[in-house]
Design an enzyme around this catalytic site. Sequence first.
Site, PDB file in Angstrom:
ATOM      1  N   ASP A  20     -21.313  -7.187  64.552  1.00 16.26           N
ATOM      2  CA  ASP A  20     -19.946  -6.644  64.600  1.00 16.26           C
ATOM      3  C   ASP A  20     -19.802  -5.258  65.233  1.00 16.26           C
ATOM      4  O   ASP A  20     -19.052  -4.415  64.727  1.00 16.26           O
ATOM      5  CB  ASP A  20     -19.348  -6.622  63.189  1.00 16.26           C
ATOM      6  CG  ASP A  20     -19.445  -7.965  62.479  1.00 16.26           C
ATOM      7  OD1 ASP A  20     -19.714  -8.978  63.139  1.00 16.26           O
ATOM      8  OD2 ASP A  20     -19.262  -7.994  61.251  1.00 16.26           O
ATOM      9  N   LYS A  81     -16.396 -14.649  63.358  1.00 10.40           N
ATOM     10  CA  LYS A  81     -16.479 -14.965  61.934  1.00 10.40           C
ATOM     11  C   LYS A  81     -15.378 -14.237  61.180  1.00 10.40           C
ATOM     12  O   LYS A  81     -14.806 -13.258  61.685  1.00 10.40           O
ATOM     13  CB  LYS A  81     -17.859 -14.594  61.366  1.00 10.40           C
ATOM     14  CG  LYS A  81     -18.186 -13.105  61.397  1.00 10.40           C
ATOM     15  CD  LYS A  81     -19.603 -12.850  60.918  1.00 10.40           C
ATOM     16  CE  LYS A  81     -19.952 -11.386  60.913  1.00 10.40           C
ATOM     17  NZ  LYS A  81     -19.236 -10.565  59.938  1.00 10.40           N
ATOM     18  N   CYS A 113     -20.890  -5.990  56.059  1.00  6.95           N
ATOM     19  CA  CYS A 113     -21.451  -7.136  56.783  1.00  6.95           C
ATOM     20  C   CYS A 113     -22.974  -7.090  56.892  1.00  6.95           C
ATOM     21  O   CYS A 113     -23.638  -8.129  56.807  1.00  6.95           O
ATOM     22  CB  CYS A 113     -20.798  -7.258  58.156  1.00  6.95           C
ATOM     23  SG  CYS A 113     -19.025  -7.653  58.026  1.00  6.95           S
TER      24      CYS A 113
END
Length: 196
Positions: A20, A81, A113
């Site tokens: 991310d 996601k 995450c």
Amino acid sequence: MAARHISRLVSNQTIFFCCDMQEAFRPNVKYFKEITEICRRVIEGGKILDIPLVVTEQYPKGLKRTIPELEIGHAVGKFEKTIFSMVIPETEAILKERNSKNVVLFGIEAHVCILHTALDLRERDYEVHVVADGCSSRSDSDRKMAYKRLRQAGCILTTGETLLMELLGSKDHPKFKEVQKVVLDRAPDTGLIHQS
């Protein structure tokens, strides 16, 4: 006396997970510029060493795409996601297909995450190496507590340069000179000196 398990990175059993590293996080995550440089080095070194790369993006409609500073064109998978963990059916399939035992994890945010991904991987018996200077959070306290939790879960905290040198194993590795060029300049200060 039982033999002590030591987790070592082996190239043909290792995969890199870039978590991310998206544009919307840039203004809010501490040391974003510095961890971007570490992530860039890790990705470039991994490419030289033929380590597979998996990239995720958390809700890119709102958080935008992976930052352009990271060259991810060679990734074996890039997935969107909405759950915090990178462990989704697509990444699990890649892990099984490649018979990976070691996952090198870097990106943001350390306490969300990265932590969720690491816990899911540890539950599945993967060895998880977290690139401490390649992860961050919006606050130092969240980052610091995430690193403590990651250690408690059995993750190995490392640095970008340390893991690349571990994968090389020796100056006699045929790709040593190429990887050395990636890490030759001093790594930026990512705030770890202030962590305990």
